[in-house]
Scaffold this motif. Structure first.
Motif, short mmCIF file in Angstrom:
data_model
loop_
_atom_site.label_atom_id
_atom_site.label_comp_id
_atom_site.label_asym_id
_atom_site.label_seq_id
_atom_site.Cartn_x
_atom_site.Cartn_y
_atom_site.Cartn_z
N GLU A 46 19.80 -9.23 -10.03
CA GLU A 46 19.51 -8.76 -11.38
C GLU A 46 18.08 -8.26 -11.58
OE1 GLU A 46 21.87 -8.23 -13.63
OE2 GLU A 46 23.20 -8.88 -12.04
N HIS A 47 17.22 -8.49 -10.60
CA HIS A 47 15.81 -8.11 -10.74
C HIS A 47 15.24 -7.65 -9.41
CE1 HIS A 47 16.56 -10.95 -14.08
NE2 HIS A 47 15.90 -10.04 -14.75
N VAL A 48 15.43 -6.37 -9.09
CA VAL A 48 14.88 -5.78 -7.87
C VAL A 48 13.38 -5.58 -8.07
CG1 VAL A 48 14.90 -3.72 -6.41
CG2 VAL A 48 17.05 -4.67 -7.28
N ARG A 49 12.62 -5.96 -7.06
CA ARG A 49 11.16 -5.79 -7.12
C ARG A 49 10.75 -4.72 -6.11
NH1 ARG A 49 9.13 -8.30 -11.51
NH2 ARG A 49 7.38 -7.18 -10.62
N LEU A 50 9.88 -3.82 -6.53
CA LEU A 50 9.42 -2.72 -5.69
C LEU A 50 7.92 -2.82 -5.47
CD1 LEU A 50 11.30 0.23 -7.44
CD2 LEU A 50 12.07 -1.14 -5.51
N TYR A 51 7.51 -2.56 -4.23
CA TYR A 51 6.10 -2.61 -3.86
C TYR A 51 5.77 -1.35 -3.06
CZ TYR A 51 7.03 -7.45 -5.01
OH TYR A 51 7.42 -8.60 -5.66
N PHE A 52 4.64 -0.74 -3.38
CA PHE A 52 4.23 0.49 -2.72
C PHE A 52 2.78 0.40 -2.27
CE2 PHE A 52 7.51 1.66 -5.75
CZ PHE A 52 8.32 2.54 -5.04
N SER A 53 2.51 1.08 -1.17
CA SER A 53 1.15 1.24 -0.69
C SER A 53 0.92 2.72 -0.39
CB SER A 53 0.92 0.41 0.57
OG SER A 53 -0.35 0.68 1.12
N ALA A 54 -0.06 3.30 -1.08
CA ALA A 54 -0.43 4.70 -0.86
C ALA A 54 -1.93 4.81 -1.08
CB ALA A 54 0.31 5.62 -1.82
N GLN A 94 7.44 2.02 -12.10
CA GLN A 94 7.57 1.82 -13.54
C GLN A 94 9.01 1.98 -14.01
OE1 GLN A 94 4.74 3.84 -16.07
NE2 GLN A 94 3.16 3.73 -14.49
N GLY A 95 9.75 2.90 -13.37
CA GLY A 95 11.10 3.19 -13.83
C GLY A 95 12.18 2.27 -13.30
N LEU A 96 11.92 1.63 -12.13
CA LEU A 96 12.99 0.84 -11.50
C LEU A 96 12.64 -0.62 -11.23
CD1 LEU A 96 14.29 3.46 -8.90
CD2 LEU A 96 15.20 2.94 -11.18
N ASP A 97 11.38 -0.96 -11.18
CA ASP A 97 11.00 -2.35 -10.88
C ASP A 97 11.56 -3.28 -11.95
OD1 ASP A 97 9.38 -4.20 -9.17
OD2 ASP A 97 8.38 -4.57 -11.10
N GLY A 98 12.25 -4.32 -11.50
CA GLY A 98 12.82 -5.29 -12.42
C GLY A 98 14.25 -4.98 -12.84
N GLU A 99 14.76 -3.81 -12.46
CA GLU A 99 16.14 -3.45 -12.79
C GLU A 99 17.10 -4.14 -11.82
OE1 GLU A 99 17.17 -1.78 -15.38
OE2 GLU A 99 15.24 -1.02 -16.09
N SER A 100 18.39 -4.10 -12.15
CA SER A 100 19.40 -4.72 -11.29
C SER A 100 19.68 -3.83 -10.08
CB SER A 100 20.70 -4.93 -12.07
OG SER A 100 21.31 -3.68 -12.32
N ARG A 101 20.28 -4.43 -9.07
CA ARG A 101 20.68 -3.65 -7.89
C ARG A 101 21.58 -2.49 -8.30
NH1 ARG A 101 22.96 -8.48 -4.10
NH2 ARG A 101 20.99 -9.53 -3.60
N GLN A 102 22.57 -2.78 -9.16
CA GLN A 102 23.53 -1.75 -9.58
C GLN A 102 22.84 -0.60 -10.29
OE1 GLN A 102 25.54 -2.80 -7.41
NE2 GLN A 102 27.33 -2.23 -8.60
#
Length: 143
Positions: free
Chosen positions: A67-75, A91-99
């Protein structure tokens, strides 16, 4: 196209501006990309490279919680376009569900209207980031 509310809001921000103002908005978003947490910063081998990006970009997806996908980026800071794209996805997807993440269309980035301000090669980098995120989410579902 059904998108998460946060991603839709970012698209609306881009739709509200014209021409070079779109690029300026992308550059502003690049400043909002959060730093990696210490456990990832100290272990960059845990991040997946995205070679389709013109500059070095690495990402990590934590989809253990469905229910809470976490995204991490390095650039690198000297790559504001790439950082801006990563920030959009964060900002648009972090914390959203897998689905929800898996339902984002591969070509969602066309809605930003950046085709005149950013090269197609750079836009493909954004698409590649999303593809890798989705693959990691699917792998987490199967685990």
């Amino acid at each position: 196209m059904t998108l998460p509310a946060k991603l839709t809001e970012i698209i609306e921000d881009f739709e509200a501006v014209e021409g070079q103002d779109k690029l300026q908005l992308l550059l502003e978003l690049s400043d909002e990309l959060p730093a990696l947490p210490a456990e990832l910063a100290e272990h960059p081998e845990l991040l997946e490279p995205v070679p389709e990006c013109q500059t070095p970009l690495f990402l990590k997806v934590d989809a253990a919680d469905a229910e809470h996908v976490r995204l991490y980026f390095s650039a690198p800071p000297e790559s504001p376009t790439t950082r801006g794209f990563a920030s959009i996805l964060h900002q648009g997807l972090d914390g959203e569900s897998r689905q929800t993440v898996l339902a984002v269309p591969e070509d969602f980035y066309l809605a930003f209207g950046l085709g005149e301000a950013v090269s197609p090669l750079r836009l493909r980098g954004l698409s590649a980031m999303l593809s890798r995120i989705k693959r990691q989410v699917r792998e987490a579902q199967q685990a």
